[in-house]
Enzyme design. Structure first.
Site, mmCIF file in Angstrom:
data_model
loop_
_atom_site.group_PDB
_atom_site.id
_atom_site.type_symbol
_atom_site.label_atom_id
_atom_site.label_comp_id
_atom_site.label_asym_id
_atom_site.label_seq_id
_atom_site.Cartn_x
_atom_site.Cartn_y
_atom_site.Cartn_z
ATOM 1 N N SER A 54 0.817 -1.212 0.000
ATOM 2 C CA SER A 54 0.000 0.000 0.000
ATOM 3 C C SER A 54 0.854 1.267 0.000
ATOM 4 C CB SER A 54 -0.930 0.021 1.218
ATOM 5 O OG SER A 54 -1.857 -1.036 1.167
ATOM 6 N N GLY A 233 -4.324 -1.899 -0.814
ATOM 7 C CA GLY A 233 -3.538 -1.599 -1.997
ATOM 8 C C GLY A 233 -3.292 -0.114 -2.154
ATOM 9 N N CYS A 261 -9.264 -1.815 3.744
ATOM 10 C CA CYS A 261 -8.461 -0.700 3.265
ATOM 11 C C CYS A 261 -8.883 -0.278 1.853
ATOM 12 C CB CYS A 261 -6.978 -1.064 3.359
ATOM 13 S SG CYS A 261 -5.898 0.380 3.453
ATOM 14 N N GLN A 265 -12.632 1.088 0.152
ATOM 15 C CA GLN A 265 -12.894 2.209 -0.745
ATOM 16 C C GLN A 265 -13.597 1.737 -2.024
ATOM 17 O OE1 GLN A 265 -8.976 3.919 -1.223
ATOM 18 N NE2 GLN A 265 -8.710 4.071 0.994
ATOM 19 N N HIS A 355 -6.624 -2.285 9.078
ATOM 20 C CA HIS A 355 -5.992 -3.584 8.860
ATOM 21 C C HIS A 355 -6.235 -4.532 10.027
ATOM 22 C CE1 HIS A 355 -3.566 -2.701 5.231
ATOM 23 N NE2 HIS A 355 -3.663 -1.466 5.673
ATOM 24 N N GLU A 357 -5.721 -7.649 10.112
ATOM 25 C CA GLU A 357 -4.670 -8.672 10.211
ATOM 26 C C GLU A 357 -3.565 -8.205 11.140
ATOM 27 O OE1 GLU A 357 -2.783 -5.829 7.682
ATOM 28 O OE2 GLU A 357 -4.828 -6.629 7.652
#
Length: 384
Positions: A54, A233, A261, A265, A355, A357
């Site tokens: 990203s 990304g 993320c 969008q 995020h 994760e």
């Protein structure tokens, strides 16, 4: 004398597009680099930050004053390489002291050809970006004339309108097997995915098929997935029209969806909401977010310069059901999550802007993978 990739005393110059400049010392590779200057507020986790796709085409400024004390290891990378365009720290550690460390940070930056600068006032630089917004920047060890380097900076493209997914996505399908018995199969569209994300799903018995961003809906559907995931990304979501079209086909088909993320969008755009560029964005592992479903506050990991513009307290009718804002940032009320419920009120798709994760932490949001698994199980029970 060289210590790792750091040559003490080698001059380096950083110049912003508005003309503000900082002189420091080289850290990493020699040469020059350009990108969008952004700041990250995490006090740890720099390895995961640097290898996060990203951050493609961004020069990252670390707000923590001392970086590099844990060195670099070969286990914590979030992708196959460093993606940042450049790295800026106030004080780089000359000693690595973690038992897992394989080498020092400057050596790894140099090995991968990443230009960095140290020994500058990163607090002043961060305050400048907060006041004026993120902007283009250049770092050089070969051109130390501010006017000359600024002229090069002004020739660089803006992040607004940038379609960067093709630069970071996988070139072929990658299958991540489940840990233990396989419960579900998920098609994960790689828009710049971090390695920890499919690992978190695999921990829950999901076989993850990581697919190129260019995958057609027909090829995705041929996997007969129980659900679809869109990853994080880089770039402007308004430029990723093909991915939005793919997501709308997923929604048309009724497959459960989860996005994070950049995926959040794109989900917003698929539902009909616009996106916009934030003044300086959210980047770090200490961002407070409220889950409006539970009213709990989570400390979360962020990396986004764009956001979804959706009404906070309205239910919006879409072709696929009712859409609502599920999460908001408590710092600035930015939309941090969306949910979609069908005509029966059942959750069929959701996304978050941060995020879950959480590499390198925190782990407050790991429950979102359980929420996705529950949604897959509910759908499987209906189809049985």
């Amino acid at each position: 004398m060289t210590i790792g990739g750091l040559t003490p005393g080698a001059p380096a110059l950083l110049v912003l597009e508005d003309g503000r400049s900082f002189r420091g010392e080289s850290m990493g590779a020699q040469g020059e680099t350009f990108g969008e200057a952004v700041f990250a507020t995490g006090m740890s986790g720099y390895q995961e930050t640097l290898t996060d796709p990203s951050y493609h085409r961004q020069v990252v400024v670390a707000t923590a004053p001392h970086i590099g004390n844990t060195g670099w290891n070969d286990e914590d990378d979030e992708s196959s390489r460093i993606w940042v365009a450049g790295y800026v720290v106030r004080d780089v550690s000359r000693v690595r002291s973690n038992w897992r460390s394989d080498r020092d940070l400057p050596s790894e930056l140099a090995r991968q050809g990443v230009v960095g600068i140290t020994g500058i006032d990163t607090r002043a630089l961060t305050r400048h970006l907060r006041e004026r917004g993120v902007m283009r920047v250049g770092i050089s060890t070969v051109d130390l004339d501010p006017a000359s380097l600024r002229a090069k900076v002004l020739q660089q493209p803006s992040m607004a309108g940038a379609d960067l997914v093709g630069d970071v996505t996988t070139s072929h399908e990658v299958i991540v097997p489940p840990a233990g018995e396989r419960r579900f199969t998920v098609a994960a569209v790689d828009l710049g995915i971090k390695d920890m994300t499919p690992h978190r799903m695999a921990e829950r018995g999901i076989e993850v098929h990581v697919l190129p961003a260019s995958v057609s809906f027909e090829d995705l559907r041929s996997l007969r997935p129980d659900g679809v995931f869109f990853s994080n990304g880089p770039g402007d979501p308004a430029a990723a029209t093909a991915s939005v079209d793919l997501l709308r086909q997923v929604l048309d088909d009724g497959m459960p969806f989860f996005g994070i993320c950049f995926g959040n969008q794109l989900f917003g755009r698929a539902l009909g909401f616009p996106t916009y560029k934030l003044k300086y964005g959210h980047r770090g592992i200490n961002q407070p977010v409220m889950d409006r479903t539970t009213r709990k506050v989570e400390i979360t990991a962020h990396n986004h310069g764009f956001a979804v513009d959706a009404p906070r307290d309205e239910v919006i009718d879409t072709p696929w059901g009712a859409a609502t804002v599920s999460h908001v940032c408590l710092n600035d009320d930015v939309v941090e999550g969306l949910e979609l419920h069908d005509a029966d009120g059942e959750l069929v798709a959701f996304s978050v802007q941060y995020h879950p994760e959480a590499a390198a932490g925190p782990h407050d949001s790991a429950y979102l993978f359980d929420r996705f698994t529950d949604m897959l199980a509910h759908r499987a029970g209906k189809d049985a």
